[in-house]
Design an enzyme around this catalytic site. Structure first.
Site: not given
Ligand code: F6P
Length: 479
Positions: A175, A388
């Site tokens: 992602h 991003d």
């Molecule tokens: O898109 C990147 C990401 O790390 C996702 O995998 C995740 O759901 C989101 O950002 C929020 O991050 P975290 O799981 O570290 O809170």
């Protein structure tokens, strides 16, 4: 660093039901969160809404973590799917999630905006925890089933599953961006990470540049029999294994957003909000996780300068910045919060009036229904990350602009810029250009707004979330 070898409590797996899932999703986070009363509730988010219909159709199971360091490993049914929750110890949370994921891979893959940490012990935890996810996935998977592994936290998992289960089809989707070779090469475990990814039959990424970067890495650091660049990706062959690398830009559920955004309830809430803001001529909005990659500070600096130069009028401009708290104990997040909050204070101190700040700053996560009201109330959305993967906020805004009005200022370093070329594209490092584009977006006439927004809405409608999932799974089923 001390090493606690004690694994967290594991409940006995439900062996009778294990190994029954035709379709398994493996993601760092579970699609549910624990409420204060101890019950589970569905987490909002694109991945969850894209996966649930597929999982219900195909007896699906989701392997993930509940985000805590005192949770229990458990397996349970939730709204028609099986959830297999992994438990992490406090030390694993710090080393795997805080360390390897978010102080090594996250900054490195986002162009090293924040200093990247390379620590052998946190990488060891990454390996251990990835193995736990892989084992849990294998326990769920039925003979000949399909597994879809998600994101940067789990890049070793495809190879680990392949080693145990040659019978299953394995997909992986990243992602976040995949970095250019010069940056990626710094990673001491670069060959191991790529070998991990190549365990997958299909490796999906957000953009064509990401796909090329994966292939450049493989060509440089892996011993493969054959590597071909083709279209928006390529194919890697080694022995009897083949991996297709391809760009699948992720999207949003366009119809659901557009439908909800068009309700009378939302219209009314928009009117009320604009009234509360003092009926400004221009409402500018930012919605971001409070992350140093998002460029919130540079955006606020540009707004401050536009106010100083009288190119924005504080009497007729309202700025709303939603900054969702994130990774607060990880390096770099505290300082970006300080920078952002100082800028908000400076702008409001210099240009606000009693009871009427220029910048409305919200440091919390808002329910999607409230975000929709903000999207519909905002004349301009500012999405200015330094780097991003995609940025779904940009696509949500576009989907919510049901009357085709509004303007989007979008960083050329967000994956969304590859598709949304009618936005005001900016290099967020170039403050003068950023200011020019914000000023141009604010003064765009109605007709121009309609033609730009209509084109962007058309793009998002055609390439929506369901199309993304369908395209990935279709390729996986034949690869
Ligand atoms: O898109 C990147 C990401 O790390 C996702 O995998 C995740 O759901 C989101 O950002 C929020 O991050 P975290 O799981 O570290 O809170």
């Amino acid at each position: 660093m001390e090493h606690d070898q004690t694994p967290p409590d594991q409940t006995t797996p439900d062996t009778e039901a294990a190994g029954q899932a035709d379709f398994v999703v493996v993601a760092n986070r579970l699609p549910v969160r624990l409420e204060d009363d101890g019950s589970w509730a569905l987490s909002p988010g694109g991945l969850v809404s894209a996966m649930l219909p597929v999982m219900r159709e195909r007896s699906g199971s989701w392997v993930g973590w509940d985000g805590s360091d005192d949770g229990e490993a458990q397996r349970f049914e939730f709204e028609g799917i099986t959830l297999s929750a992994l438990a992490l110890s406090h030390q694993e949370r710090e080393e795997y999630y805080g360390g390897a994921c978010n102080e090594t891979i996250w900054p490195l893959f986002h162009d090293a905006i924040e200093t990247t940490q390379f620590h052998r012990e946190t990488w060891a935890a990454y390996r251990t925890v990835n193995q736990r996810f892989a084992d849990a996935a294998c326990a769920e998977l039925a003979e000949g089933g399909t597994v879809w592994v998600h994101d940067y936290q789990l890049q070793l998992v495809p190879r680990m599953i392949r080693a145990q289960r040659p019978d299953v089809r394995i997909g992986f989707y990243l992602h976040i961006p995949f970095p250019p070779l010069e940056l990626f090469s710094r990673l001491p475990w670069r060959a191991e990470l790529l070998a991990g990814l190549l365990g997958a039959d299909v490796i999906g990424v957000q953009t064509q540049a990401d796909a090329r970067n994966v292939l450049y890495g493989v060509r440089r650091f892996c011993e493969v029999d054959d590597l071909t660049f083709a279209g928006d990706g390529g194919v890697v062959r080694t022995g009897r294994e083949t991996s297709v690398v391809k760009a699948f830009p992720i999207s949003v559920d366009y119809e659901a957003i557009a439908e909800q955004a068009a309700t009378d309830e939302v219209e009314l809430a928009v009117k009320e909000l604009r009234k509360e803001l003092g009926d400004p001529k221009h409402v500018l909005l930012g919605v971001d996780r409070l992350d140093y990659t998002k460029g919130i500070d540079l955006r606020l600096k540009a707004i401050h300068e536009l106010l100083m130069e009288h190119r924005l009028d504080p009497r007729s401009t309202a700025v709303i910045q939603v900054a969702v708290p994130s990774r607060e104990d990880v390096q770099g997040y505290d300082s970006v919060r300080n920078r952002v909050e100082q800028l908000v204070g400076t702008i409001n101190g210099d240009y606000g009036k009693l009871g009427r700040p220029v910048v409305q700053y919200i440091h919390k996560s808002l329910p999607f229904s409230e975000l929709l009201v903000l999207y519909r109330a905002a004349d301009v959305l500012l999405v200015t990350p330094f780097q991003d993967g995609m940025n779904l906020v940009a696509k949500e805004y576009v989907a919510a602009r049901v009357d085709d009005t509004g303007a989007l200022v979008l960083s050329e370093f967000a994956g969304a810029a590859e598709e949304l070329s009618e936005a005001f594209l900016v290099n967020p490092y170039d403050t003068e250009h950023l200011k020019e584009q914000i000023a141009a977006a604010v003064s765009m006439d109605d007709e121009e707004q309609r033609s730009h927004m209509h084109a962007m809405r058309d793009t998002v409608q055609r390439n929506d979330l369901a199309a993304w999932a369908t395209a990935f799974l279709a390729l996986l089923s034949i690869s």
